[in-house]
Design a protein around this motif. Structure first.
Motif, PDB file in Angstrom:
ATOM      1  N   ALA A   8       0.830  -1.205   0.000  1.00  0.00           N
ATOM      2  CA  ALA A   8       0.000   0.000   0.000  1.00  0.00           C
ATOM      3  C   ALA A   8       0.864   1.255   0.000  1.00  0.00           C
ATOM      4  O   ALA A   8       0.642   2.182  -0.792  1.00  0.00           O
ATOM      5  N   ILE A   9       1.858   1.294   0.872  1.00  0.00           N
ATOM      6  CA  ILE A   9       2.694   2.497   0.929  1.00  0.00           C
ATOM      7  C   ILE A   9       3.590   2.568  -0.304  1.00  0.00           C
ATOM      8  O   ILE A   9       3.957   3.653  -0.760  1.00  0.00           O
ATOM      9  N   GLY A  10       3.920   1.398  -0.889  1.00  0.00           N
ATOM     10  CA  GLY A  10       4.681   1.405  -2.139  1.00  0.00           C
ATOM     11  C   GLY A  10       3.882   2.001  -3.282  1.00  0.00           C
ATOM     12  O   GLY A  10       4.407   2.771  -4.094  1.00  0.00           O
ATOM     13  N   ALA A  11       2.580   1.658  -3.345  1.00  0.00           N
ATOM     14  CA  ALA A  11       1.719   2.241  -4.381  1.00  0.00           C
ATOM     15  C   ALA A  11       1.582   3.746  -4.175  1.00  0.00           C
ATOM     16  O   ALA A  11       1.630   4.531  -5.133  1.00  0.00           O
ATOM     17  N   GLY A  12       1.423   4.144  -2.910  1.00  0.00           N
ATOM     18  CA  GLY A  12       1.359   5.579  -2.624  1.00  0.00           C
ATOM     19  C   GLY A  12       2.650   6.278  -3.008  1.00  0.00           C
ATOM     20  O   GLY A  12       2.635   7.374  -3.586  1.00  0.00           O
ATOM     21  N   GLY A  13       3.788   5.655  -2.692  1.00  0.00           N
ATOM     22  CA  GLY A  13       5.069   6.241  -3.062  1.00  0.00           C
ATOM     23  C   GLY A  13       5.236   6.378  -4.569  1.00  0.00           C
ATOM     24  O   GLY A  13       5.836   7.346  -5.053  1.00  0.00           O
ATOM     25  N   ALA A  14       4.678   5.427  -5.326  1.00  0.00           N
ATOM     26  CA  ALA A  14       4.781   5.486  -6.791  1.00  0.00           C
ATOM     27  C   ALA A  14       4.018   6.681  -7.353  1.00  0.00           C
ATOM     28  O   ALA A  14       4.511   7.377  -8.248  1.00  0.00           O
ATOM     29  N   CYS A  81      -7.719  12.071  -8.073  1.00  0.00           N
ATOM     30  CA  CYS A  81      -6.636  12.998  -8.412  1.00  0.00           C
ATOM     31  C   CYS A  81      -5.787  12.467  -9.568  1.00  0.00           C
ATOM     32  O   CYS A  81      -5.286  13.246 -10.387  1.00  0.00           O
ATOM     33  N   LEU A  82      -5.627  11.160  -9.658  1.00  0.00           N
ATOM     34  CA  LEU A  82      -4.892  10.597 -10.789  1.00  0.00           C
ATOM     35  C   LEU A  82      -5.631  10.862 -12.103  1.00  0.00           C
ATOM     36  O   LEU A  82      -5.000  11.155 -13.135  1.00  0.00           O
ATOM     37  N   VAL A  83      -6.966  10.779 -12.078  1.00  0.00           N
ATOM     38  CA  VAL A  83      -7.743  11.067 -13.296  1.00  0.00           C
ATOM     39  C   VAL A  83      -7.530  12.512 -13.733  1.00  0.00           C
ATOM     40  O   VAL A  83      -7.258  12.804 -14.910  1.00  0.00           O
ATOM     41  N   MET A 178      -3.190   3.806 -11.096  1.00  0.00           N
ATOM     42  CA  MET A 178      -4.560   3.587 -10.628  1.00  0.00           C
ATOM     43  C   MET A 178      -4.814   2.115 -10.313  1.00  0.00           C
ATOM     44  O   MET A 178      -5.487   1.790  -9.330  1.00  0.00           O
ATOM     45  N   VAL A 179      -4.255   1.250 -11.116  1.00  0.00           N
ATOM     46  CA  VAL A 179      -4.393  -0.196 -10.842  1.00  0.00           C
ATOM     47  C   VAL A 179      -3.723  -0.543  -9.523  1.00  0.00           C
ATOM     48  O   VAL A 179      -4.272  -1.272  -8.685  1.00  0.00           O
TER      49      VAL A 179
END
Length: 543
Positions: A8-14, A81-83, A178-179
């Motif tokens: 989870a934190i890795g996805a956030g970091g990305a 926010c990504l969109v 997003m994935v």
């Protein structure tokens, strides 16, 4: 399970790194951008809004988006926010003039305004107070890795393709992000009453900041340090910010609720974040300009020079988290700002023959930039950790936003004000210089006078940069003093029993409290949060 929260934190970091890439990418592609949209190369001040537009959108939207993440959950905000980040990228890629390019950058900035603070808040949700500095250091390292790669990324793509490709490439990157967020980031919003959203406060803050930035933007710096509209617009911005403060005092729902929080240390810590942000942005812009205007390097070589500073940032960000975990936040914050001040004084004293200057076997230019980067990097994790420690867990999202808002406000106002001063000083220093005219003299005489003229221009540039770096060193000294005043919990002492004035307990200081996802039981009915002690986390699993 430990593994899932790490994912989870890795996805956030990305996603944080994705936003950082685009925040810094324009610092090395300004020359091809201005040529493409028809701005003369000697009127770079006209594209200042392209730099400040992203930062303004980032800062103005961030507190409101952080508060929305506290109310609706981290994952929905990250996805939305990504969109919008993708939409802003498309507008930027299609832009044919400065206003449209600025609009695209503003949309990107608004969307990017949630990515870092929401990820920081996610770290606060998933890790207890003792472990949190190391995780925040890793998130900060992801942000700084984006700043390292951004200039090189931009220069590399611009060298082989049109600069617009940088923003088209964002579309598949956003899809992948997003994935990852959908898979890894918890989607729970918590039970019980959800915090309100201070829309009026967010709009007042955005308007006040926008007016301040508009007030220092000067398209004609050869005439004065500020534009003719500068003083009244700055006064209006200050007045709106005063109204914002009064609103926050009286409003029932506030953008940053400071009830039960030690305000002095919190505000001092945010001051450190603001000053470090100003110093960071000055370095990102002015070191590249030094390389291109004084050293005669191209965009790629300028980006490579900047990497000495940028590579040191993420290394020191992780180290600062580890030091804060062991010794508390005060000392790495103060030491980092003091080291940065020394670094900027060294940069301000760069000699004319910089390429051959050295400290024994060490090249001076590289060494000074590494020292400065290590200093600023040390500050990143302790500042975030200290602020999250001051507030209850229910406010981690907006508190994390406050840290980044302070930093980005420093970047925004620092680069706006110092750029206005720098352009004005350069025009002032060169006002009496007249380039020689070749048809009025012999070829040899023209070559001689042109050499004298170029040397005078170089002296003016060095004076301008020297003054800017002196001012930056002074800001870092002030930041070190604020860090000593801010404090932060000493990790070698027992936790403080009180979190706020009058001895009122602060649940965010006494025990870690994480957002409830609906998978756990026994939550605090007043807050919708679950206290965790040693075992268990937001995911309802051991670790």
């Amino acid at each position: 399970m430990r593994e899932r929260r790490r994912v989870a934190i890795g996805a956030g970091g990305a996603v944080v790194m994705l936003a950082a890439l685009d925040a810094y990418v324009v610092t090395t592609i300004l020359v091809p951008v201005v040529k493409d949209i028809g701005v003369p190369i000697n009127r770079l001040e006209r594209v200042t809004p392209v730099l400040t537009g992203f930062l303004l959108g980032y800062v103005a939207a961030m507190p409101l988006l952080g508060q929305l993440s506290d109310r609706f959950g981290r994952r929905p905000l990250l996805q939305a926010c990504l969109v919008f980040f993708a939409v802003g990228s498309v507008v930027t890629a299609l832009a044919g003039d400065v206003p449209l390019l600025t609009a695209g950058r503003v949309v990107q900035g608004v969307a990017g305004g949630a990515l870092l603070p929401v990820t920081m808040a996610l770290a606060g949700d998933l890790w207890d107070e003792r472990q949190r500095p190391v995780v925040l250091g890793a998130v900060g390292a992801a942000q700084e890795l984006g700043s390292v790669l951004g200039p090189l990324y931009g220069a590399g793509i611009a060298a082989v393709m049109d600069w617009r490709a940088i923003f088209w490439i964002n579309l598949p990157l956003v899809l992948l992000a997003m994935v990852g967020v959908q898979y890894a980031v918890p989607g729970g919003r918590g039970e019980g009453p959800r915090p309100g959203v201070d829309v009026a406060g967010g709009l007042l803050l955005a308007l006040g900041l926008g007016l301040l930035v508009a007030g220092v933007y000067n398209p004609e710096p050869q005439e004065s340090a500020l534009p003719s509209w500068g003083p009244p617009v700055l006064a209006a911005g200050a007045a709106v910010l005063v109204v914002f403060v009064l609103w926050e005092i009286k409003a029932r729902t506030r953008l940053l609720d400071l009830s039960g929080v030690r305000r002095g240390p919190l505000l001092a810590t945010l001051g450190v974040s603001l000053l470090s942000g100003a110093a960071l942005m000055v370095t990102l812009v002015d070191v590249v300009l030094v390389a291109q205007t004084v050293l005669g390097k191209d965009a790629t070589e300028g980006a490579l020079l900047l990497t000495r500073f940028l590579v040191a940032l993420p290394v020191a960000a992780v180290a600062g988290g580890m030091i804060a975990r062991r010794f508390g936040e005060r000392w790495p914050m103060a030491a980092g700002m003091a080291v940065s001040a020394i670094g900027y004084l060294l940069i301000a004293a760069w000699p004319a023959d910089l390429a051959s200057a050295s400290y024994g076997p060490l090249p001076r230019m590289d060494t000074d930039l590494v020292i400065t980067g290590l200093g600023l990097g040390l500050v990143i994790a302790p500042v975030s950790s200290a602020v999250l420690g001051f507030v209850p867990a229910a406010r981690h999202g907006v508190a994390s936003a406050a840290v980044v808002v302070a930093r980005m406000m420093g970047m925004l106002l620092g680069i706006s004000a110092l750029s206005a001063w720098g352009f004005y000083r350069f025009h002032e220093l060169t006002a009496d210089l007249k380039p020689p005219l070749p048809f009025l003299m012999s070829e040899d005489e023209f070559a001689r006078q042109m050499k004298v003229y170029n040397a005078a221009v170089q002296d003016a540039l060095r004076t301008e940069y020297q003054e800017i770096f002196w001012i930056t060193a002074g800001m870092c000294v002030l930041g070190a003093l604020l860090a000593l005043a801010a404090g932060g919990r000493d990790r070698n002492r027992d936790p403080e029993p009180d979190g706020g004035p009058g001895g009122e307990p602060d649940p965010g200081r006494i025990r870690p409290a994480f957002r409830h996802t609906g998978r756990d039981s026994g939550n605090d009915s007043a807050t919708g949060h679950v206290p965790i002690s040693g075992r268990g986390n937001i995911l309802g699993e051991d670790g």
